[in-house]
Motif scaffolding. Sequence first.
Motif, PDB file in Angstrom:
ATOM      1  N   THR A 202       0.833  -1.195   0.000  1.00 50.55           N
ATOM      2  CA  THR A 202       0.000   0.000   0.000  1.00 50.55           C
ATOM      3  C   THR A 202       0.870   1.248   0.000  1.00 50.55           C
ATOM      4  N   LEU A 203       0.585   2.153  -0.930  1.00 51.92           N
ATOM      5  CA  LEU A 203       1.380   3.369  -1.099  1.00 51.92           C
ATOM      6  C   LEU A 203       0.486   4.589  -0.964  1.00 51.92           C
ATOM      7  N   LEU A 204       1.023   5.634  -0.339  1.00 47.21           N
ATOM      8  CA  LEU A 204       0.289   6.886  -0.153  1.00 47.21           C
ATOM      9  C   LEU A 204       0.982   8.008  -0.907  1.00 47.21           C
ATOM     10  N   ASP A 205       0.212   8.728  -1.699  1.00 47.15           N
ATOM     11  CA  ASP A 205       0.663   9.979  -2.316  1.00 47.15           C
ATOM     12  C   ASP A 205       0.107  11.102  -1.444  1.00 47.15           C
ATOM     13  N   PHE A 206       0.975  11.683  -0.606  1.00 45.26           N
ATOM     14  CA  PHE A 206       0.565  12.712   0.344  1.00 45.26           C
ATOM     15  C   PHE A 206       0.631  14.083  -0.321  1.00 45.26           C
ATOM     16  N   ALA A 207      -0.429  14.902  -0.116  1.00 47.51           N
ATOM     17  CA  ALA A 207      -0.537  16.196  -0.802  1.00 47.51           C
ATOM     18  C   ALA A 207      -0.413  15.961  -2.303  1.00 47.51           C
ATOM     19  N   CYS A 208      -1.348  15.158  -2.812  1.00 50.34           N
ATOM     20  CA  CYS A 208      -1.204  14.552  -4.130  1.00 50.34           C
ATOM     21  C   CYS A 208      -1.296  15.519  -5.288  1.00 50.34           C
ATOM     22  N   ILE A 253      -8.891  10.708  -0.885  1.00 49.07           N
ATOM     23  CA  ILE A 253      -9.591  11.286   0.266  1.00 49.07           C
ATOM     24  C   ILE A 253      -9.152  12.726   0.522  1.00 49.07           C
ATOM     25  N   ALA A 254     -10.066  13.488   1.094  1.00 56.33           N
ATOM     26  CA  ALA A 254      -9.729  14.813   1.615  1.00 56.33           C
ATOM     27  C   ALA A 254      -9.121  14.645   2.996  1.00 56.33           C
ATOM     28  N   SER A 255      -8.002  15.316   3.226  1.00 55.21           N
ATOM     29  CA  SER A 255      -7.369  15.209   4.536  1.00 55.21           C
ATOM     30  C   SER A 255      -6.601  16.484   4.843  1.00 55.21           C
ATOM     31  N   ASN A 256      -6.744  16.939   6.070  1.00 56.12           N
ATOM     32  CA  ASN A 256      -5.967  18.056   6.584  1.00 56.12           C
ATOM     33  C   ASN A 256      -4.690  17.473   7.179  1.00 56.12           C
ATOM     34  N   GLY A 257      -3.613  17.483   6.399  1.00 53.12           N
ATOM     35  CA  GLY A 257      -2.413  16.755   6.781  1.00 53.12           C
ATOM     36  C   GLY A 257      -2.705  15.266   6.767  1.00 53.12           C
ATOM     37  N   LEU A 258      -2.300  14.569   7.821  1.00 52.48           N
ATOM     38  CA  LEU A 258      -2.562  13.133   7.937  1.00 52.48           C
ATOM     39  C   LEU A 258      -3.795  12.833   8.792  1.00 52.48           C
ATOM     40  N   ALA A 259      -4.512  13.864   9.196  1.00 53.24           N
ATOM     41  CA  ALA A 259      -5.577  13.690  10.189  1.00 53.24           C
ATOM     42  C   ALA A 259      -6.665  12.724   9.736  1.00 53.24           C
ATOM     43  N   GLN A 260      -7.004  12.709   8.461  1.00 56.21           N
ATOM     44  CA  GLN A 260      -8.078  11.841   7.969  1.00 56.21           C
ATOM     45  C   GLN A 260      -7.537  10.561   7.322  1.00 56.21           C
ATOM     46  N   VAL A 261      -6.224  10.357   7.368  1.00 57.76           N
ATOM     47  CA  VAL A 261      -5.595   9.171   6.779  1.00 57.76           C
ATOM     48  C   VAL A 261      -5.543   8.068   7.821  1.00 57.76           C
ATOM     49  N   TYR A 282       5.976  26.136   6.821  1.00 63.60           N
ATOM     50  CA  TYR A 282       6.659  24.852   6.938  1.00 63.60           C
ATOM     51  C   TYR A 282       5.890  23.866   7.815  1.00 63.60           C
ATOM     52  N   GLY A 283       4.819  24.315   8.423  1.00 64.00           N
ATOM     53  CA  GLY A 283       4.123  23.511   9.413  1.00 64.00           C
ATOM     54  C   GLY A 283       3.553  22.218   8.852  1.00 64.00           C
ATOM     55  N   ILE A 284       3.077  22.250   7.603  1.00 64.97           N
ATOM     56  CA  ILE A 284       2.471  21.056   7.004  1.00 64.97           C
ATOM     57  C   ILE A 284       3.495  19.931   6.936  1.00 64.97           C
ATOM     58  N   THR A 285       4.701  20.246   6.455  1.00 70.91           N
ATOM     59  CA  THR A 285       5.722  19.216   6.298  1.00 70.91           C
ATOM     60  C   THR A 285       6.294  18.789   7.642  1.00 70.91           C
ATOM     61  N   HIS A 286       6.488  19.730   8.554  1.00 72.61           N
ATOM     62  CA  HIS A 286       6.986  19.355   9.881  1.00 72.61           C
ATOM     63  C   HIS A 286       5.994  18.428  10.589  1.00 72.61           C
ATOM     64  N   ALA A 287       4.695  18.692  10.423  1.00 73.92           N
ATOM     65  CA  ALA A 287       3.691  17.812  11.022  1.00 73.92           C
ATOM     66  C   ALA A 287       3.717  16.431  10.361  1.00 73.92           C
ATOM     67  N   LEU A 288       3.902  16.402   9.040  1.00 78.85           N
ATOM     68  CA  LEU A 288       4.022  15.122   8.338  1.00 78.85           C
ATOM     69  C   LEU A 288       5.192  14.319   8.882  1.00 78.85           C
ATOM     70  N   ILE A 289       6.366  14.940   8.973  1.00 82.01           N
ATOM     71  CA  ILE A 289       7.557  14.234   9.451  1.00 82.01           C
ATOM     72  C   ILE A 289       7.369  13.759  10.887  1.00 82.01           C
ATOM     73  N   HIS A 295       2.220   5.808  10.484  1.00 87.67           N
ATOM     74  CA  HIS A 295       1.517   5.390   9.276  1.00 87.67           C
ATOM     75  C   HIS A 295       2.393   4.536   8.366  1.00 87.67           C
ATOM     76  N   LEU A 296       3.558   4.130   8.836  1.00 94.80           N
ATOM     77  CA  LEU A 296       4.451   3.302   8.036  1.00 94.80           C
ATOM     78  C   LEU A 296       4.495   1.876   8.573  1.00 94.80           C
ATOM     79  N   GLN A 297       4.458   0.913   7.665  1.00 95.98           N
ATOM     80  CA  GLN A 297       4.682  -0.475   8.029  1.00 95.98           C
ATOM     81  C   GLN A 297       6.138  -0.644   8.481  1.00 95.98           C
ATOM     82  N   PRO A 298       6.457  -1.707   9.224  1.00100.81           N
ATOM     83  CA  PRO A 298       7.875  -1.959   9.527  1.00100.81           C
ATOM     84  C   PRO A 298       8.689  -1.989   8.236  1.00100.81           C
ATOM     85  N   LYS A 299       9.757  -1.237   8.220  1.00 99.28           N
ATOM     86  CA  LYS A 299      10.617  -1.047   7.047  1.00 99.28           C
ATOM     87  C   LYS A 299       9.952  -0.261   5.922  1.00 99.28           C
ATOM     88  N   GLY A 300       8.784   0.298   6.220  1.00 99.08           N
ATOM     89  CA  GLY A 300       8.168   1.199   5.252  1.00 99.08           C
ATOM     90  C   GLY A 300       8.967   2.483   5.149  1.00 99.08           C
TER      91      GLY A 300
END
Length: 339
Positions: A202-208, A253-261, A282-289, A295-300
């Motif tokens: 499963t792959l996610l395109d964030f801020a697609c 999906i619509a999502s405010n950052g990762l909140a709805q993911v 920069y807040g969007i990316t800092h929150a993502l990091i 939201h990552l599988q082991p070794k994702g």
Amino acid sequence: MSAPQTQVLLRNDDAFAKGRWLIANPVDGDLFSILPNDDLWGFHQYYDEYQRCIATHPAERHTFTAAYTTDTPFDGAVMYLPKAKAHARMLLANLASVVKPGGQLWIVGENKGGIKSAAKLLDDHCDVVNKVDSARHCSLFIGVRNDGQSPFELDEHLQRTTHIINDIPVTVCSLPGVFSHGELDPATALLLTETRQVPKGTLLDFACGNGVIACYLGLRQPQATLMLCDVSALALYCAKQSLAANDLEATVIASNGLAQVSGKFNGIFTNPPFHTGIKTDYGITHALIRDVRQHLQPKGSLVMVANRFLPYPDALDKTFGQHQVLAKTNKFTVYRTQA
């Protein structure tokens, strides 16, 4: 405190005393809470703004969508001026199509955001245009809607382009107001060029945005399951069109950052935004990091491209303990981290 644009509108609150009004892309919900009119409606192309407004105003009066339609025309509509002029032109055409002849079209915006061009935008839809207020480093223009309006069709503004990436043709559909409209952003191109091995799973395109990353991933790795998220209704519409153009299926999906993911991913790929409107953010990316690890599988892995000057390496190291540089130019860097 209300946003400066909203403060200007509230200085002219007597105009909203009666009639049916549509407010497009408000940057806060204060207008709906303060004005006494019960016939105010919200049109939102950004999910975060939609969430803020329905927190204090009946949700049934607000619509998150790429284009607005109604069987009951409005007496007036207000547009908070967007960043891109082409987006403003398209949005105003949409608003003009849902306002009665003789009704009012308002544009409010910050002086540094291009509001001086508002009169020319209104000229296409109005017989009379006036600048009626200027305060808080903002201006307000009002026009009277003329009779010569055509029905609005969003797809008439859709642009279709095919890019060749690592010998793979990727068809992309885009609209004004969506990042990198009509072209392949060079940072995204670098990320995709360096992504020759795409993981299964499963792959996610964030801020697609228009969905070009997800489409490439799906074409490169047909066994992948794709999810795309963005805060913009226009972007989500384009992403769905791009997926269909490449015969791909995905969850969008619509999502405010990762909140709805929800769920965990084998890979998350992104060219994240660092602007909110005309302001650097920069807040969007800092929150993502900060939040992505859950939201990552082991070794994702997280694969991200950014302008070289942006302050992300330290944040990546703080969350993951390390990061790799997959590619670098004089402008951009592609980073990879692993859970």
